[in-house]
Scaffold this motif. Structure first.
Motif, PDB file in Angstrom:
ATOM      1  N   UNK A  10       0.818  -1.215   0.000  1.00 21.88           N
ATOM      2  CA  UNK A  10       0.000   0.000   0.000  1.00 21.88           C
ATOM      3  C   UNK A  10       0.857   1.274   0.000  1.00 21.88           C
ATOM      4  N   UNK A  11       2.179   1.129  -0.004  1.00 21.73           N
ATOM      5  CA  UNK A  11       3.061   2.293  -0.093  1.00 21.73           C
ATOM      6  C   UNK A  11       3.557   2.853   1.232  1.00 21.73           C
ATOM      7  N   UNK A  12       3.260   2.168   2.332  1.00 17.53           N
ATOM      8  CA  UNK A  12       3.711   2.619   3.656  1.00 17.53           C
ATOM      9  C   UNK A  12       5.075   2.008   3.979  1.00 17.53           C
ATOM     10  N   UNK A  13       5.908   2.770   4.696  1.00 14.58           N
ATOM     11  CA  UNK A  13       7.201   2.246   5.134  1.00 14.58           C
ATOM     12  C   UNK A  13       6.985   1.368   6.357  1.00 14.58           C
ATOM     13  N   UNK A  14       7.424   0.114   6.270  1.00 15.33           N
ATOM     14  CA  UNK A  14       7.277  -0.841   7.369  1.00 15.33           C
ATOM     15  C   UNK A  14       8.548  -0.947   8.203  1.00 15.33           C
ATOM     16  N   UNK A  15       9.692  -0.735   7.568  1.00 12.77           N
ATOM     17  CA  UNK A  15      10.974  -0.861   8.251  1.00 12.77           C
ATOM     18  C   UNK A  15      11.998  -0.011   7.514  1.00 12.77           C
ATOM     19  N   UNK A  16      13.043   0.393   8.217  1.00  8.91           N
ATOM     20  CA  UNK A  16      14.104   1.178   7.593  1.00  8.91           C
ATOM     21  C   UNK A  16      15.415   0.886   8.289  1.00  8.91           C
ATOM     22  N   UNK A  17      16.497   1.079   7.557  1.00  3.93           N
ATOM     23  CA  UNK A  17      17.822   0.909   8.150  1.00  3.93           C
ATOM     24  C   UNK A  17      18.837   1.725   7.374  1.00  3.93           C
ATOM     25  N   UNK A  18      19.862   2.170   8.091  1.00  6.60           N
ATOM     26  CA  UNK A  18      20.968   2.890   7.470  1.00  6.60           C
ATOM     27  C   UNK A  18      21.951   1.852   6.946  1.00  6.60           C
ATOM     28  N   UNK A  19      22.228   1.912   5.655  1.00  6.51           N
ATOM     29  CA  UNK A  19      23.185   0.997   5.036  1.00  6.51           C
ATOM     30  C   UNK A  19      24.602   1.566   5.135  1.00  6.51           C
ATOM     31  N   UNK A  20      24.720   2.885   4.913  1.00  2.00           N
ATOM     32  CA  UNK A  20      26.010   3.558   4.997  1.00  2.00           C
ATOM     33  C   UNK A  20      25.765   4.946   5.560  1.00  2.00           C
ATOM     34  N   UNK A  21      26.392   5.242   6.673  1.00  2.00           N
ATOM     35  CA  UNK A  21      26.200   6.505   7.373  1.00  2.00           C
ATOM     36  C   UNK A  21      26.816   7.683   6.610  1.00  2.00           C
ATOM     37  N   UNK A  22      26.242   8.842   6.846  1.00  2.00           N
ATOM     38  CA  UNK A  22      26.805  10.093   6.321  1.00  2.00           C
ATOM     39  C   UNK A  22      28.044  10.473   7.118  1.00  2.00           C
ATOM     40  N   UNK A  23      28.210   9.821   8.269  1.00  2.57           N
ATOM     41  CA  UNK A  23      29.286  10.172   9.183  1.00  2.57           C
ATOM     42  C   UNK A  23      28.780  11.019  10.352  1.00  2.57           C
ATOM     43  N   UNK A  24      27.488  11.381  10.296  1.00  2.00           N
ATOM     44  CA  UNK A  24      26.900  12.221  11.339  1.00  2.00           C
ATOM     45  C   UNK A  24      25.536  11.656  11.742  1.00  2.00           C
ATOM     46  N   UNK A  25      25.416  11.283  13.005  1.00  2.00           N
ATOM     47  CA  UNK A  25      24.205  10.647  13.514  1.00  2.00           C
ATOM     48  C   UNK A  25      22.956  11.501  13.302  1.00  2.00           C
ATOM     49  N   UNK A  26      23.061  12.829  13.531  1.00  2.00           N
ATOM     50  CA  UNK A  26      21.901  13.714  13.360  1.00  2.00           C
ATOM     51  C   UNK A  26      21.397  13.715  11.925  1.00  2.00           C
ATOM     52  N   UNK A  27      22.304  13.720  10.955  1.00  2.00           N
ATOM     53  CA  UNK A  27      21.902  13.709   9.550  1.00  2.00           C
ATOM     54  C   UNK A  27      21.242  12.379   9.191  1.00  2.00           C
ATOM     55  N   UNK A  28      21.827  11.280   9.673  1.00  2.00           N
ATOM     56  CA  UNK A  28      21.258   9.953   9.395  1.00  2.00           C
ATOM     57  C   UNK A  28      19.840   9.850   9.953  1.00  2.00           C
ATOM     58  N   UNK A  29      19.656  10.259  11.215  1.00  2.00           N
ATOM     59  CA  UNK A  29      18.349  10.161  11.863  1.00  2.00           C
ATOM     60  C   UNK A  29      17.306  11.040  11.171  1.00  2.00           C
ATOM     61  N   UNK A  30      17.707  12.248  10.775  1.00  2.00           N
ATOM     62  CA  UNK A  30      16.770  13.160  10.110  1.00  2.00           C
ATOM     63  C   UNK A  30      16.333  12.610   8.749  1.00  2.00           C
TER      64      UNK A  30
END
Length: 110
Positions: free
Chosen positions: A58-78
């Protein structure tokens, strides 16, 4: 538009686990953007985060994960938070709408 928003790359790519006959879900990158975290702006943090999203039929996000970080936790989380809230066009398997994983690269640039 806030000039500090982002340099945005929305690349939906077939993951290594994708099979023939499978098309990953996609979203409208023009209408789905994240706000630059204030602390990241102050610290002049930039980078690209690679993420994977499991998108329902139906187009909803069920799960997510970071495959490769930007190097900054705040940017990844946002990026995860903003893209997870987006409505996706569901992917398909053998021509039928189905739950699929899709990959998105999000570039943060000042």
């Amino acid at each position: 538009m806030n000039k500090h928003l982002i340099g945005f790359i929305a690349a939906t790519l077939l993951s290594g686990a994708a099979f023939a006959g499978e098309t990953p879900a996609v979203f409208d990158a023009k209408n789905c953007k994240a706000d630059y975290p204030k602390a990241s702006l102050l610290n002049e943090e930039q980078g690209t985060v690679s993420m994977s999203f499991l998108v329902s039929a139906s187009g909803e996000v069920l799960d997510s994960k970071v495959e490769k970080s930007s190097g900054f936790k705040n940017l990844d989380k946002a990026a995860i938070k903003a893209i997870s809230a987006c409505k996706f066009k569901p992917g398909t398997k053998d021509g039928a709408v189905a739950q699929t994983w899709t990959r998105v690269d999000y570039a943060w640039a000042l």
